[in-house]
Design an enzyme around this catalytic site. Structure first.
Site, PDB file in Angstrom:
ATOM      1  N   CYS A 173      25.302 -24.012 -54.505  1.00 40.12           N
ATOM      2  CA  CYS A 173      26.441 -23.575 -54.072  1.00 40.12           C
ATOM      3  C   CYS A 173      26.992 -24.925 -53.066  1.00 40.12           C
ATOM      4  CB  CYS A 173      26.385 -22.531 -52.831  1.00 40.12           C
ATOM      5  SG  CYS A 173      27.273 -22.301 -51.581  1.00 40.12           S
TER       6      CYS A 173
ATOM      7  N   CYS B   3      26.913 -23.499 -44.663  1.00 44.24           N
ATOM      8  CA  CYS B   3      26.536 -22.011 -44.359  1.00 44.24           C
ATOM      9  C   CYS B   3      25.286 -21.854 -43.947  1.00 44.24           C
ATOM     10  CB  CYS B   3      26.669 -21.458 -45.816  1.00 44.24           C
ATOM     11  SG  CYS B   3      26.415 -19.610 -45.926  1.00 44.24           S
TER      12      CYS B   3
ATOM     13  N   CYS C   9      21.604 -20.065 -46.492  1.00 42.60           N
ATOM     14  CA  CYS C   9      20.715 -20.785 -47.371  1.00 42.60           C
ATOM     15  C   CYS C   9      20.155 -22.013 -46.629  1.00 42.60           C
ATOM     16  CB  CYS C   9      21.104 -20.975 -49.023  1.00 42.60           C
ATOM     17  SG  CYS C   9      21.483 -19.545 -49.911  1.00 42.60           S
TER      18      CYS C   9
ATOM     19  N   CYS D 186      29.335 -16.252 -53.405  1.00 38.25           N
ATOM     20  CA  CYS D 186      27.948 -16.609 -52.898  1.00 38.25           C
ATOM     21  C   CYS D 186      26.933 -16.652 -54.163  1.00 38.25           C
ATOM     22  CB  CYS D 186      27.403 -15.859 -51.833  1.00 38.25           C
ATOM     23  SG  CYS D 186      25.723 -15.871 -51.327  1.00 38.25           S
TER      24      CYS D 186
ATOM     25  N   GLN E 119      15.656  -2.385 -49.171  1.00 35.35           N
ATOM     26  CA  GLN E 119      15.381  -3.947 -49.474  1.00 35.35           C
ATOM     27  C   GLN E 119      16.332  -4.513 -50.104  1.00 35.35           C
ATOM     28  OE1 GLN E 119      13.023  -5.801 -48.143  1.00 35.35           O
ATOM     29  NE2 GLN E 119      11.381  -4.605 -47.639  1.00 35.35           N
TER      30      GLN E 119
ATOM     31  N   TYR F 222       7.725   3.012 -39.970  1.00 32.61           N
ATOM     32  CA  TYR F 222       9.090   2.352 -40.440  1.00 32.61           C
ATOM     33  C   TYR F 222       9.477   2.355 -41.769  1.00 32.61           C
ATOM     34  CZ  TYR F 222       6.914  -0.030 -36.046  1.00 32.61           C
ATOM     35  OH  TYR F 222       6.273  -0.128 -35.031  1.00 32.61           O
TER      36      TYR F 222
ATOM     37  N   GLU G   1      10.509   7.021 -39.087  1.00 33.68           N
ATOM     38  CA  GLU G   1      11.721   6.216 -39.093  1.00 33.68           C
ATOM     39  C   GLU G   1      12.641   6.464 -38.009  1.00 33.68           C
ATOM     40  OE1 GLU G   1      13.181   3.481 -41.012  1.00 33.68           O
ATOM     41  OE2 GLU G   1      14.903   3.971 -39.613  1.00 33.68           O
TER      42      GLU G   1
ATOM     43  N   ASP H 176       5.649  -1.358 -41.775  1.00 35.08           N
ATOM     44  CA  ASP H 176       6.608  -2.251 -42.369  1.00 35.08           C
ATOM     45  C   ASP H 176       7.619  -2.396 -41.296  1.00 35.08           C
ATOM     46  OD1 ASP H 176       8.276  -3.807 -43.777  1.00 35.08           O
ATOM     47  OD2 ASP H 176       8.680  -2.294 -45.324  1.00 35.08           O
TER      48      ASP H 176
ATOM     49  N   CYS I 292       8.205  -8.852 -42.194  1.00 34.36           N
ATOM     50  CA  CYS I 292       9.247  -9.815 -42.487  1.00 34.36           C
ATOM     51  C   CYS I 292       9.377 -10.777 -41.809  1.00 34.36           C
ATOM     52  CB  CYS I 292      10.629  -9.108 -43.045  1.00 34.36           C
ATOM     53  SG  CYS I 292      11.132  -8.362 -41.096  1.00 34.36           S
TER      54      CYS I 292
HETATM   55  N1  SAH Z   1       9.764   0.372 -45.460  1.00 31.57           N
HETATM   56  C1  SAH Z   1      10.966   0.590 -45.557  1.00 31.57           C
HETATM   57  C2  SAH Z   1      12.108  -0.107 -44.374  1.00 31.57           C
HETATM   58  C3  SAH Z   1      11.626  -1.263 -43.892  1.00 31.57           C
HETATM   59  S1  SAH Z   1      12.567  -2.109 -42.724  1.00 31.57           S
HETATM   60  C4  SAH Z   1      11.451  -0.134 -47.075  1.00 31.57           C
HETATM   61  O1  SAH Z   1      10.780  -1.125 -47.407  1.00 31.57           O
HETATM   62  O2  SAH Z   1      12.622   0.265 -47.458  1.00 31.57           O
HETATM   63  C5  SAH Z   1      11.963  -1.325 -41.136  1.00 31.57           C
HETATM   64  C6  SAH Z   1      12.691  -0.190 -40.909  1.00 31.57           C
HETATM   65  O3  SAH Z   1      12.193   0.291 -39.629  1.00 31.57           O
HETATM   66  C7  SAH Z   1      14.144   0.092 -40.748  1.00 31.57           C
HETATM   67  O4  SAH Z   1      14.374   1.369 -41.493  1.00 31.57           O
HETATM   68  C8  SAH Z   1      14.398   0.473 -39.350  1.00 31.57           C
HETATM   69  O5  SAH Z   1      15.523   1.330 -39.058  1.00 31.57           O
HETATM   70  C9  SAH Z   1      13.033   1.063 -38.933  1.00 31.57           C
HETATM   71  N2  SAH Z   1      12.784   1.056 -37.370  1.00 31.57           N
HETATM   72  C10 SAH Z   1      12.977  -0.061 -36.612  1.00 31.57           C
HETATM   73  N3  SAH Z   1      12.550   0.187 -35.397  1.00 31.57           N
HETATM   74  C11 SAH Z   1      11.776   1.115 -35.519  1.00 31.57           C
HETATM   75  C12 SAH Z   1      10.779   1.907 -34.634  1.00 31.57           C
HETATM   76  N4  SAH Z   1      10.809   1.668 -33.413  1.00 31.57           N
HETATM   77  N5  SAH Z   1      10.239   3.015 -35.058  1.00 31.57           N
HETATM   78  C13 SAH Z   1      10.546   3.495 -36.405  1.00 31.57           C
HETATM   79  N6  SAH Z   1      11.283   2.968 -37.343  1.00 31.57           N
HETATM   80  C14 SAH Z   1      11.972   1.888 -36.623  1.00 31.57           C
END
Ligand code: SAH
Length: 460
Positions: A73, A79, A82, A165, A288, A317, A338, A387, A414
């Protein structure tokens, strides 16, 4: 030696920082040089001197690193997207693995010897470009007042015009041009962050890689787009277009999306398929961004969970229930938690759509829902998967997990800094780190995803 602004220094770059900057030292004094890569010999100009370190601007690469590669790019330096496109992909993977390892040592307090045993090789991509299924482009005007869209320059909100992009899908460009043409034709204004005036803020584009379905969501500082039908007429001709919506965001904020979405054409969601499971995805739901790597990531999480079909699993999450539904096929019962209501609606319909009857979902914050259910209903778990977003888990959530004492915890993260912090807590409360694996979900950037397995010391 004292360094001053504008001094010119020669540096051998022998390390890279967490944001991808090259690091070179003179007599132990470190200089951080954006766009320099490990192995380079460079000339750099000092821009800011701090106590114990300095920032310098890359002026000239005197001798390029063997790890340098030709970036795809032309905007990769300006930017903010990246940070490490100039580093070849093998070196990018080594950099990421190292970043995880360093955080686990520095923040988590784990020993290098333990990590040598538990860390498994980083999972890279075969084709580390054009992998993103989602992009959010800001809309603005340039100095001459012309409408532009592209990406923010690093650490700023000035837009670098670029509709092409190298991480995104080819449809992005077509869709962006349609939007800009429509805005010009009907004198629709771009939002101005400083004055709070103007209408169009961002455009979100998402594509289901398996389904080919496209979603467009225009984020506006108002309730309606003028001549909405004209925009719909043009966008709906794009092959694969499935959902067009408007999102209302009238707040003076950096948060891109507002809370309200209104479908103006087609369906409310698009679908995508991961390892044979079909998912519906709303504009506001997390999904994702790299589906090729996501299948690998969830596959590792599933492997780490070690399910035999009899377990009760909690997926905290859970977003639209992706990991939950992967696990439900091998568990007795799965519960997802969630905070985004729309995502939970997607999760429930995803379970139903795939004929999965042993997954139930709760809306709310993990740190509120889990303790409440633990105290009131005495819930239990054999496996807990978490997650969380970048900030990691709230301590109340970790505390409840420890009380629930599952046999295994699978932590998908992440951000390896908050991961390390949370692992430290769990390992001080009866858990042991057994397996760690980095997965490259975001090639060309400094981000890295990590999956970890912890097991309960009392249960072996
Ligand atoms: N496991 C899923 C989402 C992971 S991303 C996947 O792989 O697709 C993290 C997620 O946590 C998001 O959807 C976000 O909305 C949620 N989140 C953020 N803070 C939170 C909290 N305090 N309790 C529950 N969920 C939460």
């Amino acid at each position: 030696m004292e360094y001053r602004k504008d001094d010119i220094v020669m540096l051998c770059i022998d390390d890279m920082g967490v944001d991808g900057e090259g690091i070179g030292k003179i007599d132990g004094f470190p200089f951080f040089v954006k766009d320099a890569v490990v192995g380079d010999r460079v000339e750099a100009k000092v821009v800011k001197v701090k106590r114990g370190y300095a920032y310098a601007r890359l002026m000239r690469v005197i001798e390029p690193s063997p790890n340098r590669t030709e970036p795809k790019c032309p905007y990769h330096r300006q930017c903010g997207g990246c940070q490490i496109q100039a580093l070849d992909y093998t070196a990018q993977l080594a950099y990421k693995e190292n970043k995880v390892r360093n955080n686990l040592i520095r923040i988590g307090g784990f020993s290098g010897e333990l990590l040598d045993q538990v860390m498994e090789p980083v999972v890279g991509m075969e084709e580390p470009f054009y992998y993103r299924n989602k992009a959010q482009f800001p809309i603005g005007v340039d100095r001459e007042g012309r409408l532009v869209t592209g990406f923010y320059a690093g650490r700023t909100h000035s837009i670098i015009p670029n509709t092409d992009c190298a991480l995104g899908v080819k449809e992005n460009r077509v869709i962006l041009e349609i939007l800009l043409d429509y805005m010009k034709k009907y004198a629709v204004t771009a939002y101005n962050e400083k004055t709070g005036e103007g209408l169009v803020r961002h455009i979100l584009i998402r594509k289901g890689f398996a389904s080919g379905e496209l979603m467009v969501c225009v984020v506006i500082n108002g309730d309606r787009l003028p001549q909405e039908d004209r925009l719909v007429d043009a966008l709906s001709t794009v092959k694969g277009m499935t959902s067009i919506s408007v999102n209302v965001n009238k707040e003076n904020t950096n948060v891109i999306m507002g809370k309200k979405c209104r479908t103006i054409w087609g369906q409310d969601t698009i679908s995508d398929v991961l390892s044979g499971i079909t998912f519906s995805i709303s504009p506001l739901s997390f999904y994702q961004v790299n589906p090729v790597q996501t299948e690998k990531l969830y596959g590792i999480a599933l492997d780490y969970a070690g399910l035999t079909g009899t377990e009760t699993v909690w997926d905290l999450y859970c977003g639209i229930g992706t990991i939950s539904l992967f696990m439900a096929k091998r568990a007795r019962q799965v519960y997802g938690v969630e905070v985004v209501e729309q995502a939970i609606r997607d999760a429930r319909s995803n379970a139903e759509r795939n004929g999965i009857a042993n997954a139930a979902f709760y809306v709310g914050k993990a740190e509120e829902v889990l303790p409440k259910l633990y105290e009131e209903a005495g819930i239990c778990a054999d496996v807990i998967c978490v997650d969380p977003p970048r900030k990691g888990c709230d301590e109340t959530c970790l505390e409840t997990i420890v009380k629930m004492a599952p046999r295994r915890i699978v932590y998908v993260s992440c951000d390896s800094a908050t991961l390390a912090r949370d692992l430290k807590y769990l390992c001080a409360h009866g858990y042991e780190l057994r397996r760690v694996r980095a997965v490259d979900m975001f090639p060309q950037t400094v981000s890295v995803e990590t999956v970890c397995l912890l097991s309960n010391l009392r249960m072996g």
